[in-house]
Enzyme design. Sequence first.
Site, mmCIF file in Angstrom:
data_model
loop_
_atom_site.group_PDB
_atom_site.id
_atom_site.type_symbol
_atom_site.label_atom_id
_atom_site.label_comp_id
_atom_site.label_asym_id
_atom_site.label_seq_id
_atom_site.Cartn_x
_atom_site.Cartn_y
_atom_site.Cartn_z
ATOM 1 N N GLU A 203 59.049 43.393 27.850
ATOM 2 C CA GLU A 203 58.877 42.649 29.097
ATOM 3 C C GLU A 203 57.898 41.484 28.934
ATOM 4 O O GLU A 203 57.828 40.609 29.784
ATOM 5 C CB GLU A 203 58.328 43.580 30.189
ATOM 6 C CG GLU A 203 59.371 44.433 30.873
ATOM 7 C CD GLU A 203 60.233 43.608 31.796
ATOM 8 O OE1 GLU A 203 61.422 43.439 31.473
ATOM 9 O OE2 GLU A 203 59.731 43.133 32.829
ATOM 10 N N GLU A 219 52.637 43.095 28.433
ATOM 11 C CA GLU A 219 53.922 43.521 28.999
ATOM 12 C C GLU A 219 54.280 42.634 30.188
ATOM 13 O O GLU A 219 55.166 42.953 30.978
ATOM 14 C CB GLU A 219 53.849 44.990 29.426
ATOM 15 C CG GLU A 219 53.473 45.901 28.275
ATOM 16 C CD GLU A 219 53.699 47.354 28.586
ATOM 17 O OE1 GLU A 219 54.851 47.728 28.823
ATOM 18 O OE2 GLU A 219 52.720 48.106 28.620
ATOM 19 N N GLY A 236 53.206 45.810 32.913
ATOM 20 C CA GLY A 236 54.631 45.495 32.939
ATOM 21 C C GLY A 236 55.021 44.558 34.071
ATOM 22 O O GLY A 236 54.715 44.800 35.231
ATOM 23 N N SER A 239 52.298 38.662 36.137
ATOM 24 C CA SER A 239 52.471 37.224 35.981
ATOM 25 C C SER A 239 51.131 36.500 36.002
ATOM 26 O O SER A 239 50.253 36.805 36.809
ATOM 27 C CB SER A 239 53.359 36.738 37.130
ATOM 28 O OG SER A 239 53.079 35.406 37.460
ATOM 29 N N ALA A 262 50.720 46.445 36.670
ATOM 30 C CA ALA A 262 52.161 46.200 36.646
ATOM 31 C C ALA A 262 52.588 45.433 37.895
ATOM 32 O O ALA A 262 52.117 45.727 39.001
ATOM 33 C CB ALA A 262 52.896 47.527 36.569
ATOM 34 N N ALA A 278 48.084 47.207 40.606
ATOM 35 C CA ALA A 278 49.523 47.033 40.387
ATOM 36 C C ALA A 278 50.155 46.460 41.662
ATOM 37 O O ALA A 278 49.851 46.889 42.773
ATOM 38 C CB ALA A 278 50.155 48.375 40.037
ATOM 39 N N LYS A 302 37.808 32.978 49.925
ATOM 40 C CA LYS A 302 39.078 32.697 49.256
ATOM 41 C C LYS A 302 38.977 33.124 47.789
ATOM 42 O O LYS A 302 37.917 33.006 47.180
ATOM 43 C CB LYS A 302 39.406 31.213 49.337
ATOM 44 C CG LYS A 302 39.807 30.814 50.743
ATOM 45 C CD LYS A 302 40.260 29.397 50.806
ATOM 46 C CE LYS A 302 40.656 29.086 52.238
ATOM 47 N NZ LYS A 302 40.668 27.669 52.526
HETATM 48 C C1 LIG Z 1 43.723 49.432 41.606
HETATM 49 C C2 LIG Z 1 43.516 50.538 40.611
HETATM 50 C C3 LIG Z 1 42.905 49.976 39.337
HETATM 51 C C4 LIG Z 1 42.585 51.577 41.228
HETATM 52 O O1 LIG Z 1 42.454 52.608 40.350
HETATM 53 P P1 LIG Z 1 41.075 53.453 40.227
HETATM 54 O O2 LIG Z 1 39.967 52.501 40.061
HETATM 55 O O3 LIG Z 1 41.325 54.479 39.190
HETATM 56 O O4 LIG Z 1 40.916 54.072 41.640
HETATM 57 P P2 LIG Z 1 41.478 55.459 42.205
HETATM 58 O O5 LIG Z 1 42.970 55.422 42.196
HETATM 59 O O6 LIG Z 1 40.774 56.571 41.511
HETATM 60 O O7 LIG Z 1 40.982 55.351 43.680
HETATM 61 C C5 LIG Z 1 39.612 55.373 44.057
HETATM 62 C C6 LIG Z 1 39.570 55.461 45.535
HETATM 63 O O8 LIG Z 1 40.109 54.274 46.117
HETATM 64 C C7 LIG Z 1 41.246 54.558 46.911
HETATM 65 N N1 LIG Z 1 42.257 53.546 46.711
HETATM 66 C C8 LIG Z 1 42.805 53.170 45.540
HETATM 67 N N2 LIG Z 1 43.675 52.188 45.754
HETATM 68 C C9 LIG Z 1 43.655 51.925 47.068
HETATM 69 C C10 LIG Z 1 44.326 51.005 47.908
HETATM 70 N N3 LIG Z 1 45.221 50.156 47.403
HETATM 71 N N4 LIG Z 1 44.059 51.000 49.212
HETATM 72 C C11 LIG Z 1 43.197 51.873 49.731
HETATM 73 N N5 LIG Z 1 42.514 52.753 48.988
HETATM 74 C C12 LIG Z 1 42.745 52.781 47.674
HETATM 75 C C13 LIG Z 1 41.727 55.916 46.427
HETATM 76 O O9 LIG Z 1 42.479 56.566 47.394
HETATM 77 C C14 LIG Z 1 40.434 56.602 46.098
HETATM 78 O O10 LIG Z 1 39.862 57.011 47.297
HETATM 79 P P3 LIG Z 1 38.801 58.223 47.376
HETATM 80 O O11 LIG Z 1 37.534 57.706 46.802
HETATM 81 O O12 LIG Z 1 38.737 58.487 48.811
HETATM 82 O O13 LIG Z 1 39.373 59.358 46.573
HETATM 83 C C15 LIG Z 1 44.870 51.243 40.211
HETATM 84 O O14 LIG Z 1 45.457 51.771 41.376
HETATM 85 C C16 LIG Z 1 45.866 50.292 39.572
HETATM 86 O O15 LIG Z 1 46.643 49.615 40.242
HETATM 87 N N6 LIG Z 1 45.849 50.229 38.229
HETATM 88 C C17 LIG Z 1 46.781 49.395 37.482
HETATM 89 C C18 LIG Z 1 47.538 50.263 36.482
HETATM 90 C C19 LIG Z 1 48.660 49.466 35.843
HETATM 91 O O16 LIG Z 1 49.478 48.855 36.491
HETATM 92 N N7 LIG Z 1 48.699 49.492 34.486
HETATM 93 C C20 LIG Z 1 49.703 48.777 33.718
HETATM 94 C C21 LIG Z 1 50.860 49.674 33.427
HETATM 95 S S1 LIG Z 1 52.178 48.799 32.682
#
Ligand SMILES: CC(C)(COP(=O)(O)OP(=O)(O)OC[C@H]1O[C@@H](n2cnc3c(N)ncnc32)[C@H](O)[C@@H]1OP(=O)(O)O)[C@@H](O)C(=O)NCCC(=O)NCCS
Length: 342
Positions: A203, A219, A236, A239, A262, A278, A302
């Site tokens: 990708e 990716e 994945g 952009s 992703a 993601a 912003k």
């Molecule tokens: C944004 C991101 C980094 C957050 O992950 P994290 O730091 O591990 O956070 P957690 O998922 O453990 O969440 C921590 C807290 O925030 C909250 N939370 C996470 N995302 C949230 C959102 N979008 N809106 C509201 N609350 C959110 C969780 O519910 C959790 O709440 P709690 O403290 O009450 O338990 C993760 O969701 C993400 O998108 N990672 C990208 C992974 C990816 O795409 N990799 C590439 C693969 S190809």
Amino acid sequence: MSFAFGIGIGTQNNQGEWLEVFYQQPVMTPDNTLMDVISNALDYKGGNQAIAATAEQLSQLANALRQIGQTDQASLADKAAASKRPVVVTVLETDDTASSTPEVYLKLHLISHRMAKPHGLKLDGIFGLLPNLAWTSEGAIDLNELSDRQLQARLEGRTLEVKSVDKFPQMTDYVIPKGVRIADTARVRLGAYVGEGTTVMHEGFINFNAGTEGTSMIEGRISAGVMVGKGSDLGGGCSTMGTLSGGGNIIIAVGENCLIGANAGIGIPLGDRCKVEAGLYITAGTKVALLDDNNELVEVIKARDLANQTDLLFRRNSQTGAVECKTNKSAIELNEELHANN
Ligand SMILES: CC(C)(COP(=O)(O)OP(=O)(O)OC[C@H]1O[C@@H](n2cnc3c(N)ncnc32)[C@H](O)[C@@H]1OP(=O)(O)O)[C@@H](O)C(=O)NCCC(=O)NCCS
């Protein structure tokens, strides 16, 4: 000291116009001894020139190169003297705006050989000098000549496969820099800078004048002009916004140890250790709610005001839809196994 030099084997169309050039061993900043040899053998009088060298000139060049201890270049010149395909010796005294196809190809090679960094070379006007070609199993073909070549191949019992129709060829047909893994070679264009330790999955995509500094898992899309710092991963389908069409004029970059999730995207440059959730696309004008460690609102700004700042975590609040930014406390840990290049 001149800027660059390369002995290239190329392709011309039926009109004798250059279509593309392969430089096996381009040289950055050739010294004066090398330049003297080139001047004598090729009657080069300075400036930026693509010289269509004859076999005799190339043999003379090879001998002179051998005398000054440039054995690799001498051997290349010897081989070029016996080439069945047209040979060009391109000499760039300066990094001025290119004026011929061989000059552009030399510059693109310099970047993919990691001799020059993206944004390090003058690349204005290159689109006009790069013909749109059919890249086929029998090399580059002028589109006006393709149909006849297809017929000829069939008549002779061969299959002529057209792999792409584009101004840029895939990088791997010209250079594979050390320590990289590229799952689908068509997705990295010549002129990409692929840092050592980079893996580009199917990708992933890397445009010319763009790339990675070092270890990265790609990716998603690295648009023209975008540079990704060491240890950063692009998830994945994500952009990075380009500046060639439509987008803003901020040059996008990704700092070190970042993760763009992703299907996410960035329209601002990120500093080190940032994460983007993601699916979240941050454009320069996106209004972002800054939250403190207790998830309390500090202010709304912003996204462009957060450009190049370090240790940020961007997410879209799944309950309110608001884009939020917090301190990124967990720098990503790269999966060693995924990143191991052989
Ligand atoms: C944004 C991101 C980094 C957050 O992950 P994290 O730091 O591990 O956070 P957690 O998922 O453990 O969440 C921590 C807290 O925030 C909250 N939370 C996470 N995302 C949230 C959102 N979008 N809106 C509201 N609350 C959110 C969780 O519910 C959790 O709440 P709690 O403290 O009450 O338990 C993760 O969701 C993400 O998108 N990672 C990208 C992974 C990816 O795409 N990799 C590439 C693969 S190809």
